[in-house]
Design a protein around this motif. Sequence first.
Motif, short mmCIF file in Angstrom:
data_model
loop_
_atom_site.label_atom_id
_atom_site.label_comp_id
_atom_site.label_asym_id
_atom_site.label_seq_id
_atom_site.Cartn_x
_atom_site.Cartn_y
_atom_site.Cartn_z
N GLU A 183 21.07 -10.26 6.99
CA GLU A 183 20.28 -11.18 7.80
C GLU A 183 18.92 -11.45 7.17
O GLU A 183 18.41 -12.57 7.24
N MET A 184 18.33 -10.42 6.55
CA MET A 184 17.05 -10.61 5.90
C MET A 184 17.16 -11.56 4.71
O MET A 184 16.28 -12.38 4.47
N ARG A 185 18.26 -11.44 3.96
CA ARG A 185 18.48 -12.35 2.83
C ARG A 185 18.66 -13.79 3.33
O ARG A 185 18.14 -14.74 2.73
N ASN A 186 19.42 -13.95 4.42
CA ASN A 186 19.62 -15.28 4.99
C ASN A 186 18.29 -15.85 5.49
O ASN A 186 17.99 -17.04 5.28
N TYR A 187 17.50 -14.99 6.14
CA TYR A 187 16.19 -15.43 6.64
C TYR A 187 15.27 -15.82 5.48
O TYR A 187 14.59 -16.85 5.52
N GLU A 188 15.26 -15.01 4.43
CA GLU A 188 14.43 -15.29 3.26
C GLU A 188 14.84 -16.61 2.62
O GLU A 188 13.99 -17.41 2.21
N ARG A 189 16.16 -16.85 2.53
CA ARG A 189 16.65 -18.10 1.95
C ARG A 189 16.22 -19.31 2.79
O ARG A 189 15.79 -20.34 2.25
N ASP A 190 16.31 -19.18 4.11
CA ASP A 190 15.91 -20.27 4.99
C ASP A 190 14.41 -20.54 4.89
O ASP A 190 13.98 -21.71 4.90
N VAL A 191 13.60 -19.48 4.81
CA VAL A 191 12.15 -19.64 4.68
C VAL A 191 11.81 -20.34 3.37
O VAL A 191 10.97 -21.25 3.33
N ASN A 192 12.44 -19.91 2.28
CA ASN A 192 12.18 -20.54 0.98
C ASN A 192 12.54 -22.02 1.00
O ASN A 192 11.77 -22.86 0.49
N ASP A 193 13.70 -22.34 1.58
CA ASP A 193 14.11 -23.75 1.67
C ASP A 193 13.12 -24.57 2.48
O ASP A 193 12.76 -25.70 2.10
N ALA A 194 12.66 -23.99 3.61
CA ALA A 194 11.71 -24.70 4.46
C ALA A 194 10.37 -24.93 3.74
O ALA A 194 9.79 -26.02 3.83
N LEU A 195 9.88 -23.91 3.03
CA LEU A 195 8.61 -24.04 2.31
C LEU A 195 8.70 -25.09 1.20
O LEU A 195 7.77 -25.89 1.01
N ILE A 196 9.81 -25.08 0.48
CA ILE A 196 9.97 -26.04 -0.61
C ILE A 196 10.12 -27.46 -0.08
O ILE A 196 9.52 -28.41 -0.61
N GLU A 197 10.89 -27.63 1.00
CA GLU A 197 11.04 -28.96 1.59
C GLU A 197 9.72 -29.47 2.15
O GLU A 197 9.39 -30.66 2.03
N ASP A 200 7.61 -30.62 -0.72
CA ASP A 200 8.12 -31.91 -1.22
C ASP A 200 7.63 -33.06 -0.34
O ASP A 200 7.19 -34.10 -0.82
N ARG A 201 7.74 -32.87 0.98
CA ARG A 201 7.33 -33.92 1.90
C ARG A 201 5.84 -34.19 1.85
O ARG A 201 5.40 -35.34 2.02
N GLU A 202 5.07 -33.13 1.64
CA GLU A 202 3.61 -33.29 1.58
C GLU A 202 3.12 -33.67 0.17
O GLU A 202 1.92 -33.85 -0.03
N GLY A 203 4.04 -33.77 -0.77
CA GLY A 203 3.67 -34.14 -2.13
C GLY A 203 2.89 -33.07 -2.87
O GLY A 203 2.11 -33.36 -3.77
N LYS A 204 3.11 -31.80 -2.50
CA LYS A 204 2.38 -30.71 -3.12
C LYS A 204 3.18 -29.99 -4.20
O LYS A 204 2.69 -29.03 -4.79
N THR A 205 4.42 -30.40 -4.42
CA THR A 205 5.23 -29.78 -5.46
C THR A 205 4.69 -30.16 -6.84
O THR A 205 4.40 -31.32 -7.11
N ILE A 206 4.55 -29.16 -7.70
CA ILE A 206 4.09 -29.42 -9.07
C ILE A 206 5.28 -29.98 -9.84
O ILE A 206 6.23 -29.26 -10.16
N ASP A 207 5.23 -31.28 -10.10
CA ASP A 207 6.38 -32.00 -10.66
C ASP A 207 5.91 -32.91 -11.79
O ASP A 207 4.72 -33.01 -12.07
N VAL A 208 6.89 -33.56 -12.42
CA VAL A 208 6.54 -34.51 -13.48
C VAL A 208 5.86 -35.72 -12.84
O VAL A 208 6.13 -36.09 -11.69
N SER A 209 4.99 -36.35 -13.59
CA SER A 209 4.25 -37.50 -13.05
C SER A 209 5.08 -38.78 -13.17
O SER A 209 6.04 -38.86 -13.90
#
Length: 209
Positions: A183-197, A200-209
Amino acid sequence: MSEETLYLKAERNVEITEDDVFLKDVAKVLCEDKHISAKAKAIKLHRFGEREPRRQAFSILKLIELIQQACPNVKVENLGETEILVERVDVDKHKGSVQLAKIVFVACISFFGTAFTIMAFHNDIGINQVFGKVYEMVMGQPAPGYTILEFTYSIGLALGIIVFFNHIGGRRITKDPTPIEVEMRNYERDVNDALIETADREGKTIDVS
């Protein structure tokens, strides 16, 4: 000059203890040319500022761009994640009496919370009345108080919890991960996905220009 292939396997979530983030910190690198491999690992991706958020999301495209800039004649093959979450952690903050206090607090909450839940459940279903009725049906007379039923049920409940959680003291019963670990691994995976998404939505991902 023939084109070398560099294999990149990025991690989903990475914790670092230094301000500078290098490619070797977030991904495994493999190339037949050891010079290229070493050069790629030494690429600096980011530096955490004093007032900067402790988490940063990186796109794999940014890593590939930096590798190609440092090693122009290299073909990059990504075998890992496409988004990477890097967290700057301060190890010193998790040592000493503060960490011990947190462990004791969580242990107390888990123990007393679980005990209260079990008692509330038994009270809701009227477990004492059930045991009394079963004893009377088998023995032909009312129970004189606590009987063998309560005793064996308590032992069985404890053994059931130990078997279910696959853990007693510091030892596992089997090599399988415990339900809490799953359950902790599932929770960690969900948190990571939420933070990354969110990044992305806020345009804060360090990406190519």
